[in-house]
Motif scaffolding. Structure first.
Motif, PDB file in Angstrom:
ATOM      1  N   GLY A   1       0.784  -1.226   0.000  1.00 39.24           N
ATOM      2  CA  GLY A   1       0.000   0.000   0.000  1.00 39.24           C
ATOM      3  C   GLY A   1       0.813   1.271   0.000  1.00 39.24           C
ATOM      4  N   LEU A   2       2.070   1.188  -0.447  1.00 43.06           N
ATOM      5  CA  LEU A   2       2.964   2.345  -0.451  1.00 43.06           C
ATOM      6  C   LEU A   2       3.529   2.594  -1.856  1.00 43.06           C
ATOM      7  CD1 LEU A   2       4.914   1.588   2.849  1.00 43.06           C
ATOM      8  CD2 LEU A   2       3.275   3.441   2.510  1.00 43.06           C
ATOM      9  N   PRO A   3       2.673   2.876  -2.836  1.00 47.59           N
ATOM     10  CA  PRO A   3       3.200   3.106  -4.188  1.00 47.59           C
ATOM     11  C   PRO A   3       4.105   4.325  -4.292  1.00 47.59           C
ATOM     12  CG  PRO A   3       0.841   3.621  -4.074  1.00 47.59           C
ATOM     13  CD  PRO A   3       1.197   2.915  -2.808  1.00 47.59           C
ATOM     14  N   THR A   4       4.037   5.268  -3.350  1.00 43.05           N
ATOM     15  CA  THR A   4       4.981   6.386  -3.403  1.00 43.05           C
ATOM     16  C   THR A   4       6.406   5.941  -3.067  1.00 43.05           C
ATOM     17  OG1 THR A   4       4.482   6.975  -1.109  1.00 43.05           O
ATOM     18  CG2 THR A   4       3.293   8.153  -2.817  1.00 43.05           C
ATOM     19  N   GLN A   5       6.556   4.709  -2.613  1.00 43.77           N
ATOM     20  CA  GLN A   5       7.888   4.162  -2.337  1.00 43.77           C
ATOM     21  C   GLN A   5       8.223   3.020  -3.300  1.00 43.77           C
ATOM     22  OE1 GLN A   5       9.426   5.982  -0.175  1.00 43.77           O
ATOM     23  NE2 GLN A   5       7.524   7.031   0.426  1.00 43.77           N
TER      24      GLN A   5
ATOM     25  N   GLN B   1      11.691   3.930  -7.824  1.00 44.61           N
ATOM     26  CA  GLN B   1      12.439   4.774  -6.886  1.00 44.61           C
ATOM     27  C   GLN B   1      13.592   5.487  -7.589  1.00 44.61           C
ATOM     28  OE1 GLN B   1      13.975   2.700  -3.487  1.00 44.61           O
ATOM     29  NE2 GLN B   1      11.933   2.221  -2.656  1.00 44.61           N
ATOM     30  N   VAL B   2      13.760   6.767  -7.276  1.00 42.22           N
ATOM     31  CA  VAL B   2      14.855   7.542  -7.857  1.00 42.22           C
ATOM     32  C   VAL B   2      16.066   7.364  -6.939  1.00 42.22           C
ATOM     33  CG1 VAL B   2      15.541   9.780  -8.797  1.00 42.22           C
ATOM     34  CG2 VAL B   2      13.125   9.135  -8.757  1.00 42.22           C
ATOM     35  N   THR B   3      16.689   6.195  -7.042  1.00 43.85           N
ATOM     36  CA  THR B   3      17.733   5.810  -6.091  1.00 43.85           C
ATOM     37  C   THR B   3      18.966   6.711  -6.190  1.00 43.85           C
ATOM     38  OG1 THR B   3      18.498   4.160  -7.694  1.00 43.85           O
ATOM     39  CG2 THR B   3      16.980   3.415  -5.988  1.00 43.85           C
ATOM     40  N   GLY B   4      19.226   7.246  -7.382  1.00 38.47           N
ATOM     41  CA  GLY B   4      20.382   8.123  -7.529  1.00 38.47           C
ATOM     42  C   GLY B   4      20.289   9.387  -6.706  1.00 38.47           C
ATOM     43  N   GLU B   5      19.057   9.789  -6.378  1.00 40.19           N
ATOM     44  CA  GLU B   5      18.841  10.976  -5.547  1.00 40.19           C
ATOM     45  C   GLU B   5      18.435  10.609  -4.124  1.00 40.19           C
ATOM     46  OE1 GLU B   5      19.504  13.950  -6.463  1.00 40.19           O
ATOM     47  OE2 GLU B   5      19.619  13.830  -8.650  1.00 40.19           O
ATOM     48  N   GLY B   6      18.340   9.298  -3.854  1.00 40.52           N
ATOM     49  CA  GLY B   6      17.930   8.861  -2.530  1.00 40.52           C
ATOM     50  C   GLY B   6      16.466   9.139  -2.239  1.00 40.52           C
ATOM     51  N   MET B   7      15.616   9.165  -3.266  1.00 44.19           N
ATOM     52  CA  MET B   7      14.217   9.521  -3.104  1.00 44.19           C
ATOM     53  C   MET B   7      13.310   8.344  -3.464  1.00 44.19           C
ATOM     54  SD  MET B   7      14.702  12.600  -2.073  1.00 44.19           S
ATOM     55  CE  MET B   7      13.204  13.573  -2.179  1.00 44.19           C
TER      56      MET B   7
ATOM     57  N   ARG C   1      14.296  17.020 -10.651  1.00 41.23           N
ATOM     58  CA  ARG C   1      15.189  15.883 -10.875  1.00 41.23           C
ATOM     59  C   ARG C   1      15.206  14.953  -9.665  1.00 41.23           C
ATOM     60  NH1 ARG C   1      19.749  16.604  -7.904  1.00 41.23           N
ATOM     61  NH2 ARG C   1      20.496  18.730  -7.488  1.00 41.23           N
ATOM     62  N   LEU C   2      14.856  15.462  -8.468  1.00 40.76           N
ATOM     63  CA  LEU C   2      14.821  14.601  -7.294  1.00 40.76           C
ATOM     64  C   LEU C   2      13.850  13.448  -7.481  1.00 40.76           C
ATOM     65  CD1 LEU C   2      14.796  17.236  -4.390  1.00 40.76           C
ATOM     66  CD2 LEU C   2      16.751  15.967  -5.303  1.00 40.76           C
ATOM     67  N   TYR C   3      12.814  13.667  -8.265  1.00 46.56           N
ATOM     68  CA  TYR C   3      11.803  12.637  -8.495  1.00 46.56           C
ATOM     69  C   TYR C   3      11.787  12.188  -9.953  1.00 46.56           C
ATOM     70  CZ  TYR C   3      10.162  13.360  -3.767  1.00 46.56           C
ATOM     71  OH  TYR C   3      10.080  13.426  -2.397  1.00 46.56           O
ATOM     72  N   GLY C   4      12.945  12.213 -10.572  1.00 45.48           N
ATOM     73  CA  GLY C   4      13.104  11.584 -11.865  1.00 45.48           C
ATOM     74  C   GLY C   4      13.019  12.485 -13.070  1.00 45.48           C
ATOM     75  N   ALA C   5      12.660  13.771 -12.884  1.00 46.36           N
ATOM     76  CA  ALA C   5      12.530  14.706 -14.013  1.00 46.36           C
ATOM     77  C   ALA C   5      11.659  14.124 -15.123  1.00 46.36           C
ATOM     78  CB  ALA C   5      13.913  15.100 -14.548  1.00 46.36           C
TER      79      ALA C   5
ATOM     80  N   LEU D   1      25.660  26.227  -7.854  1.00 50.45           N
ATOM     81  CA  LEU D   1      25.872  26.449  -6.430  1.00 50.45           C
ATOM     82  C   LEU D   1      24.636  26.133  -5.613  1.00 50.45           C
ATOM     83  CD1 LEU D   1      27.819  29.843  -6.529  1.00 50.45           C
ATOM     84  CD2 LEU D   1      28.773  27.555  -6.223  1.00 50.45           C
ATOM     85  N   SER D   2      23.477  26.556  -6.107  1.00 47.50           N
ATOM     86  CA  SER D   2      22.264  26.431  -5.307  1.00 47.50           C
ATOM     87  C   SER D   2      21.846  24.979  -5.121  1.00 47.50           C
ATOM     88  CB  SER D   2      21.115  27.209  -5.957  1.00 47.50           C
ATOM     89  OG  SER D   2      20.804  26.701  -7.236  1.00 47.50           O
ATOM     90  N   GLY D   3      22.060  24.132  -6.125  1.00 43.95           N
ATOM     91  CA  GLY D   3      21.671  22.741  -6.002  1.00 43.95           C
ATOM     92  C   GLY D   3      22.371  22.028  -4.861  1.00 43.95           C
ATOM     93  N   PRO D   4      23.718  21.994  -4.849  1.00 40.22           N
ATOM     94  CA  PRO D   4      24.418  21.335  -3.734  1.00 40.22           C
ATOM     95  C   PRO D   4      24.107  21.952  -2.377  1.00 40.22           C
ATOM     96  CG  PRO D   4      25.899  21.674  -5.588  1.00 40.22           C
ATOM     97  CD  PRO D   4      24.634  22.407  -5.919  1.00 40.22           C
ATOM     98  N   LEU D   5      23.967  23.282  -2.328  1.00 39.86           N
ATOM     99  CA  LEU D   5      23.621  23.911  -1.053  1.00 39.86           C
ATOM    100  C   LEU D   5      22.250  23.469  -0.566  1.00 39.86           C
ATOM    101  CD1 LEU D   5      24.936  27.566  -1.542  1.00 39.86           C
ATOM    102  CD2 LEU D   5      25.767  25.896   0.115  1.00 39.86           C
ATOM    103  N   ALA D   6      21.288  23.417  -1.479  1.00 40.19           N
ATOM    104  CA  ALA D   6      19.928  23.020  -1.099  1.00 40.19           C
ATOM    105  C   ALA D   6      19.885  21.576  -0.620  1.00 40.19           C
ATOM    106  CB  ALA D   6      18.984  23.221  -2.277  1.00 40.19           C
ATOM    107  N   GLU D   7      20.691  20.715  -1.246  1.00 34.41           N
ATOM    108  CA  GLU D   7      20.684  19.306  -0.868  1.00 34.41           C
ATOM    109  C   GLU D   7      21.215  19.096   0.541  1.00 34.41           C
ATOM    110  OE1 GLU D   7      22.745  17.032  -3.785  1.00 34.41           O
ATOM    111  OE2 GLU D   7      21.523  17.778  -5.442  1.00 34.41           O
ATOM    112  N   ARG D   8      22.089  19.970   1.009  1.00 35.73           N
ATOM    113  CA  ARG D   8      22.727  19.765   2.305  1.00 35.73           C
ATOM    114  C   ARG D   8      22.215  20.692   3.405  1.00 35.73           C
ATOM    115  NH1 ARG D   8      26.226  18.870  -1.741  1.00 35.73           N
ATOM    116  NH2 ARG D   8      27.613  17.065  -1.625  1.00 35.73           N
TER     117      ARG D   8
END
Length: 396
Positions: A99-103, A108-114, A123-127, A282-289
């Motif tokens: 019952g967890l299709p969102t997972q 799963q976008v494993t490359g982004e850990g999502m 891109r976090l969810y596959g673009a 710059l903004s992408g890596p900063l946002a991720e961390r």
């Protein structure tokens, strides 16, 4: 075909893009007849820009007519009328069967850990190209699309793509007993519908909190006890007013339907705006961390819910460095549930409510219906909360 594309912060455009095609045996292509503009889309418009790429096709609330299916889609055929869930899931993996299709373990976008891939959502969810377009390629079409009857207008079913299951899950996660009390923070499309779902599922008291006149009016007209943030000089006054309606304890559950762009979080808002102005490298890596959310609504939920109560978070958050008052959560014994809605987990439960009696008010839920060509205006109007815009549907 025409599609709504992201080009930068507060910059969406309707452009000509290639038509989608069948790429895998489990694909389908649908001709979109209605597509929604979601509050989550506004996060892409304003806050989550570090995770976007110019040209990304937006949108994740579609319904339409099947044009073509792959050989691995046995239960659909050209001409079928369908609504498409916003997440992409296989229906066969362990997560989907639980019952967890969102997972979904297939998408799963494993490359982004999502978790599972989503239509039109960074891109976090596959673009994956989104649904604010004339046509949509639907991966995993052997499971995702929900077949619909002919006849009733799109408004009857289009909200099965996101709004209805998201609100339904928010209430289910709130764990309400018959006659229980629930406060809904934020009366946008999801919060508004969560109030309606709570009512039909037997809540005794439903409180709604917002600061937009049209949203408050809509909820009040359906029997929700509304609280206008503008009427209170402090959060303490708001909390006291709602607690006074619950024997001083606070509601049994609070649904946070606001998320990362909460009013009243000035410092975090400044940080988000500054990040969005940085170059994407710059903004992408900063946002991720180091990204932070505007947590005013979440903190209000923590203070408001009764001891031993439940907080259900349905508003989208994206921070990685959010300060959370663990001492209060622990001391009050608060249960906390959250996550993207598992559409196919709830769709069969919701369908009996989409009748001619229309207990959830879906037929007149939309405040605006616009052609897809007016998408830039729709985004601006919705983001600025102009002209009473609560829910916008677009037709290609």
């Amino acid at each position: 075909m025409k599609a709504v594309t992201w080009q930068g912060k507060r910059d969406v455009r309707v452009e000509n893009v290639p038509d989608p095609t069948i790429q895998e045996p489990t694909d389908a292509v649908i001709r979109i007849t209605s597509t929604g503009l979601c509050g989550s889309d506004l996060h892409l418009y304003e806050v989550l820009t570090p995770f976007m790429t110019p040209g990304d096709i937006l949108g994740h609330e579609p319904m339409g007519i099947v044009e073509e299916v792959g050989a691995g889609v046995p239960d659909l055929m050209a001409g079928d009328r369908v609504v498409v869930p916003f997440q992409i899931a296989c229906g066969n993996c362990w997560m989907c069967l639980d019952g967890l299709p969102t997972q979904c373990e297939t998408t799963q976008v494993t490359g982004e850990g999502m978790g599972a891939a989503l239509f039109g959502y960074t891109r976090l969810y596959g673009a994956v190209p989104g649904a604010q377009a004339e046509y949509l390629r639907v991966p995993q079409a052997q499971f995702g699309p929900i077949k619909l009857p002919e006849g009733p207008p799109d408004d009857r079913f289009v909200y099965l793509s996101d709004v209805l299951p998201t609100a339904w899950q928010a209430v289910a996660y709130a764990d309400l007993k018959q006659g229980a009390s629930v406060a809904v923070l934020g009366l946008g499309p999801i919060g508004d519908m969560a109030c309606r779902v709570a009512q039909v599922r037997g809540a005794g008291q439903v409180f709604g909190v917002d600061l937009v006149t049209e949203r408050l009016r809509r909820a009040r007209e359906r029997g929700v006890a509304t609280f206008d943030l503008r009427d209170f000089d402090s959060e303490k006054e708001l909390l006291t007013a709602i607690r006074d309606e619950t024997d001083g304890r606070g509601p049994d559950a609070v649904i946070d339907a606001v998320g990362t762009e909460a009013h009243g979080s000035a410092a975090a808002r400044l940080t988000q705006r500054a990040s969005a102005l940085l170059p994407r490298k710059l903004s992408g890596p900063l946002a991720e961390r180091f990204s932070v959310d505007r947590l005013a609504a979440f903190h209000t939920a923590i203070e408001l819910v009764r001891r031993g109560g439940t907080i259900s978070i349905v508003g989208v958050y994206g921070g990685t460095a959010d300060p959370v008052p663990m001492i209060t959560l622990f001391d009050k014994q608060i249960q906390l549930r959250m996550g993207q809605a598992n559409v196919r987990r709830w769709s069969d439960e919701i369908m009996p409510y989409l009748t001619d009696e229309d207990p959830l008010g879906v037929d007149d839920f939309a405040t605006h219906r616009l052609p897809l060509s007016e998408a830039p205006h729709a985004y601006e109007m919705f983001q600025r909360k102009q002209d009473g815009a609560v829910k916008i549907l677009m037709q290609p």
